[in-house]
Design an enzyme around this catalytic site. Structure first.
Site, short mmCIF file in Angstrom:
data_model
loop_
_atom_site.label_atom_id
_atom_site.label_comp_id
_atom_site.label_asym_id
_atom_site.label_seq_id
_atom_site.Cartn_x
_atom_site.Cartn_y
_atom_site.Cartn_z
N GLY A 131 0.80 -1.21 0.00
CA GLY A 131 0.00 0.00 0.00
C GLY A 131 0.83 1.26 0.00
N SER A 132 0.15 2.39 -0.07
CA SER A 132 0.83 3.67 -0.20
C SER A 132 1.66 4.03 1.03
CB SER A 132 -0.19 4.78 -0.50
OG SER A 132 -1.19 4.84 0.52
N THR A 133 1.15 3.69 2.23
CA THR A 133 1.93 3.99 3.44
C THR A 133 3.14 3.08 3.52
OG1 THR A 133 -0.13 4.60 4.55
CG2 THR A 133 1.78 4.29 5.95
N ASP A 170 3.10 -3.04 8.18
CA ASP A 170 2.06 -2.87 7.17
C ASP A 170 1.09 -1.80 7.62
OD1 ASP A 170 0.61 -3.27 4.85
OD2 ASP A 170 0.04 -5.34 5.31
N ALA A 184 -3.08 -0.18 7.56
CA ALA A 184 -4.41 -0.68 7.90
C ALA A 184 -5.44 0.29 7.34
CB ALA A 184 -4.58 -0.83 9.40
N GLY A 221 -6.21 -2.73 -0.56
CA GLY A 221 -5.33 -2.91 -1.72
C GLY A 221 -5.38 -4.31 -2.31
N GLU A 271 -0.95 -10.79 2.93
CA GLU A 271 -0.61 -10.01 4.12
C GLU A 271 -0.80 -10.84 5.39
OE1 GLU A 271 -1.69 -5.56 2.36
OE2 GLU A 271 -3.16 -6.64 3.55
#
Length: 220
Positions: A29-31, A81, A83, A97, A103
């Site tokens: 994901g983007s983060t 990761d 959330a 995503g 995950e």
């Protein structure tokens, strides 16, 4: 600070949780992309990463970070990761995503789950964000009916989405997830369900929240 700046802040903060010489679990994901970028600065101090998606694997490799398969490791010290939602006990909704199954597999290898998110993801009761459920394609309608009958949730097929596992995603709206562990255990057993996006069994140990005042650390 913008949401992008908050993501950068927590991505950089997560690096301190990576032990020297470790193989680290990396989410999607983007983060997480911000964390991968920060991880590149210490890549000579780690042995590599186990990734939860094709996209993360490509980003890691492009930055010169070795990527191992999950089957090549027995355990990981940390999994880092994002959330979509996290509650005050460290339970999470993930899967926005579409990488929830991988995950959860990588998270299950890890001793600690470090969640990185901006403060908007912290909620008292999960369910405002649609709950992703990965399903075998032939079971999608059947599982959607059961979600409605048992939990009152309105499940819709995520348009144009095929997961890295060749499966489909149902997004379930209208839920109030008051007992995440029980709901996760229940839905996970239904025929045709690959994974439900509730992370209660593999909940966060630490959550790093990006706020306008800096990084807020929650420990569960």
């Amino acid at each position: 600070m913008t949401q992008d700046e908050l993501k950068t802040l927590v991505g950089q903060a997560a690096v301190q949780y990576v032990p020297a010489g470790a193989i680290v679990g990396v989410g999607t994901g983007s983060t997480v992309n911000k964390f991968i970028d920060a991880l590149a600065a210490i890549k000579d101090r780690i042995r590599g990463a186990v990734s939860s998606s094709v996209a993360s694997t490509e980003r890691l490799k492009a930055l010169g970070i070795p990527v191992l398969e999950a089957c090549e490791v027995e355990s990981l010290p940390v999994y880092i990761d994002g959330a979509d939602e996290v509650d005050p006990r460290g339970n999470m909704i993930k899967g926005g995503g579409a990488a929830l199954t991988r995950e959860k597999i990588v998270a299950d290898l890890a001793e600690r789950f470090i969640c990185i998110a901006d403060e908007s993801k912290l909620v008292e009761v999960m369910g405002r964000f649609p709950l992703p459920v990965e399903v075998i394609p032939m079971a999608a309608v059947q599982v959607a009916r059961r979600l409605k009958a048992q939990y009152g949730g309105e499940a819709t097929l995520r348009a144009g989405c095929v997961t890295d596992n060749g499966c489909h995603i149902l997004d379930v709206r209208g839920l109030k997830i008051t007992d995440p562990a029980a709901m996760e255990a229940d839905i996970s057993q239904w025929p045709g369900v690959v994974t439900v996006g509730i992370f209660a069994r593999n909940k966060a140990s630490v959550c790093l929240l990006g706020t306008s005042e800096g990084v807020r650390t929650l420990t569960f």
